[in-house]
Design an enzyme around this catalytic site. Sequence first.
Site, PDB file in Angstrom:
ATOM      1  N   ASN A   7      -2.414  18.350  13.684  1.00 59.08           N
ATOM      2  CA  ASN A   7      -1.385  17.499  14.270  1.00 59.08           C
ATOM      3  C   ASN A   7      -0.182  17.546  13.323  1.00 59.08           C
ATOM      4  O   ASN A   7      -0.138  16.829  12.326  1.00 59.08           O
ATOM      5  CB  ASN A   7      -1.922  16.080  14.431  1.00 59.08           C
ATOM      6  N   LYS A  14      -1.540  16.309   9.790  1.00 56.90           N
ATOM      7  CA  LYS A  14      -2.896  15.754   9.820  1.00 56.90           C
ATOM      8  C   LYS A  14      -3.827  16.855  10.290  1.00 56.90           C
ATOM      9  O   LYS A  14      -3.476  17.607  11.200  1.00 56.90           O
ATOM     10  CB  LYS A  14      -2.981  14.617  10.856  1.00 56.90           C
ATOM     11  N   ARG A  70      -2.295  19.606  18.475  1.00 53.68           N
ATOM     12  CA  ARG A  70      -1.828  18.519  19.319  1.00 53.68           C
ATOM     13  C   ARG A  70      -0.325  18.694  19.547  1.00 53.68           C
ATOM     14  O   ARG A  70       0.428  18.886  18.597  1.00 53.68           O
ATOM     15  CB  ARG A  70      -2.074  17.183  18.631  1.00 53.68           C
ATOM     16  N   HIS A 159      -0.126   9.936  25.209  1.00 53.44           N
ATOM     17  CA  HIS A 159      -1.505   9.525  24.875  1.00 53.44           C
ATOM     18  C   HIS A 159      -2.521  10.070  25.892  1.00 53.44           C
ATOM     19  O   HIS A 159      -3.623   9.546  26.009  1.00 53.44           O
ATOM     20  CB  HIS A 159      -1.685   7.990  24.868  1.00 53.44           C
ATOM     21  N   ASN A 190      -0.412   1.788  17.173  1.00 58.01           N
ATOM     22  CA  ASN A 190       0.977   1.501  16.816  1.00 58.01           C
ATOM     23  C   ASN A 190       1.876   1.769  17.999  1.00 58.01           C
ATOM     24  O   ASN A 190       2.754   0.982  18.321  1.00 58.01           O
ATOM     25  CB  ASN A 190       1.392   2.360  15.629  1.00 58.01           C
ATOM     26  N   ARG A 220       8.196  -0.631  18.595  1.00 54.92           N
ATOM     27  CA  ARG A 220       9.009  -0.247  19.751  1.00 54.92           C
ATOM     28  C   ARG A 220       9.139  -1.403  20.731  1.00 54.92           C
ATOM     29  O   ARG A 220       8.179  -2.156  20.937  1.00 54.92           O
ATOM     30  CB  ARG A 220       8.388   0.956  20.482  1.00 54.92           C
ATOM     31  N   MET A 263      -1.103  -5.595  13.543  1.00 56.25           N
ATOM     32  CA  MET A 263      -1.676  -6.622  14.412  1.00 56.25           C
ATOM     33  C   MET A 263      -2.530  -7.625  13.633  1.00 56.25           C
ATOM     34  O   MET A 263      -2.547  -8.814  13.938  1.00 56.25           O
ATOM     35  CB  MET A 263      -2.485  -5.954  15.527  1.00 56.25           C
ATOM     36  N   GLY A 310      -6.437   1.622  17.684  1.00 53.73           N
ATOM     37  CA  GLY A 310      -6.523   0.654  16.582  1.00 53.73           C
ATOM     38  C   GLY A 310      -6.666  -0.802  17.000  1.00 53.73           C
ATOM     39  O   GLY A 310      -7.606  -1.487  16.568  1.00 53.73           O
ATOM     40  N   GLY A 312      -6.889  -1.993  20.294  1.00 54.91           N
ATOM     41  CA  GLY A 312      -7.843  -2.095  21.407  1.00 54.91           C
ATOM     42  C   GLY A 312      -9.289  -2.068  20.947  1.00 54.91           C
ATOM     43  O   GLY A 312     -10.148  -2.766  21.461  1.00 54.91           O
ATOM     44  N   GLU A 313      -9.558  -1.254  19.907  1.00 59.66           N
ATOM     45  CA  GLU A 313     -10.933  -1.135  19.423  1.00 59.66           C
ATOM     46  C   GLU A 313     -11.329  -2.247  18.460  1.00 59.66           C
ATOM     47  O   GLU A 313     -12.496  -2.615  18.384  1.00 59.66           O
ATOM     48  CB  GLU A 313     -11.110   0.209  18.681  1.00 59.66           C
ATOM     49  N   ASN A 314     -10.345  -2.738  17.704  1.00 64.99           N
ATOM     50  CA  ASN A 314     -10.684  -3.602  16.565  1.00 64.99           C
ATOM     51  C   ASN A 314     -10.292  -5.066  16.681  1.00 64.99           C
ATOM     52  O   ASN A 314     -10.799  -5.889  15.925  1.00 64.99           O
ATOM     53  CB  ASN A 314     -10.034  -3.048  15.294  1.00 64.99           C
ATOM     54  N   GLU A 364      -9.225  11.680  19.696  1.00 63.21           N
ATOM     55  CA  GLU A 364      -8.359  12.749  20.199  1.00 63.21           C
ATOM     56  C   GLU A 364      -8.710  14.100  19.575  1.00 63.21           C
ATOM     57  O   GLU A 364      -8.637  15.128  20.229  1.00 63.21           O
ATOM     58  CB  GLU A 364      -6.893  12.387  19.939  1.00 63.21           C
TER      59      GLU A 364
END
Length: 378
Positions: A7, A14, A70, A159, A190, A220, A263, A310, A312-314, A364
């Site tokens: 990526n 990455k 990606r 996404h 993010n 954003r 968050m 991030g 949504g999962e945590n 991903e």
Amino acid sequence: MLILVVNAGSSSLKYQVRDTSAPEAEQMLTSGLIENIGTDVPDHEVALHMMADKLKDVLHGRELQAIGHRVVQGAEKFTHPVLLNEQVIDEIDALSPLAPLHNPAHVKGMRAAFHTWPDLPQVAVFDTAFHSTMPEHAWRYAIPYDLADKYSIRRYGFHGTSHEYVSHVAADMLGIARDEFNGVVAHLGNGASVTAVKGGKSVDTSMGYTPLAGLVMGTRSGDIDPSALTTILTRDPEIDAERLDTILNKESGLLALAGSNDMRKVVESAQSGDERAQLALDMTAYRLMKYIGGYNLVVGGAQALIFTAGIGENSGDFRKLVLDRLAPLGIRYNEEENMKRSPEPRLISTEDSSIAVFVIPTNEEKAIAEATEELVRA
Ligand code: ADP
């Protein structure tokens, strides 16, 4: 197959190496991040050499067999993953006006990878591809046709790799075919977007021409009346288009409303009585609720709602703010299950819920590796 997933961003690279033939839990062999490209690290070519050196140490003589890249913007040209060659790379480069921060960096990463591994097959996997199935009434903006055509202005959505991946997991968990899945996917990192999935295909999504549209995000703004922007541009001599772009992408969202784009911090501040943090959470959850309600109609009645990425999962706290607002749809969930932390995909709704609610960790890199393998084998 041993696959390197890359990526390449404008200032960072990455990577992850995955062995797709290993058992699920052992597929990821190594991952890393090279930062400060353009400053400490001169360019992508050097970054790639640094990565190649690190890989030698961990792969112990095992040879890579393919590379998956990606790519953020594939536009109307790339609706599926594609095998790279010089011409395809030029075509991805030609889409740079639509993703000026991303596509040029991806292309640099691809060219550097070909220099380092000239004989390896390489594949590009596009963030936009999953959304190429949106009908025209969802992707077209109500502006003059000639203007839209001239600048290729339409909703593309992003996404996509994540939305598609977690939809597949949810279909598998429901025990239905992937092309029979109707649901709403909330990818909340993010950057955040929500997608309506009907028959396993994206039929609408909250991000648009760029990833700025839709939900309130970390930094954003998400949706805003365009007239507000023309007002700022015409009335404020300090703010030109470039500056406004930076404000909307990097200085808005949770950061502007609550002073942090993390968050965890926003939730903590709200819990200790910070009214602006609470307002930020309410605005973020409220807007997401509106999208989920609308998309429930778009898909003709969702079988499932999926939270991923991030937040949504945590963040059970944030999910609660959203789920409580969805009670009129008949959504019911288990408070304890919702607050649990786990790396596993899981159901948090109760049996009497009208719609199943899943928390599904996205991956991903895994999806890119699988798409790469499929294309290389074909
Ligand atoms: P990116 O879009 O950069 O890939 P991620 O998917 O990693 O983003 O999500 C980053 C977001 O996830 C941040 O807002 C961060 O605060 C949030 N997050 C990560 N862990 C937690 C947690 N335990 N509780 C609440 N939020 C979390």
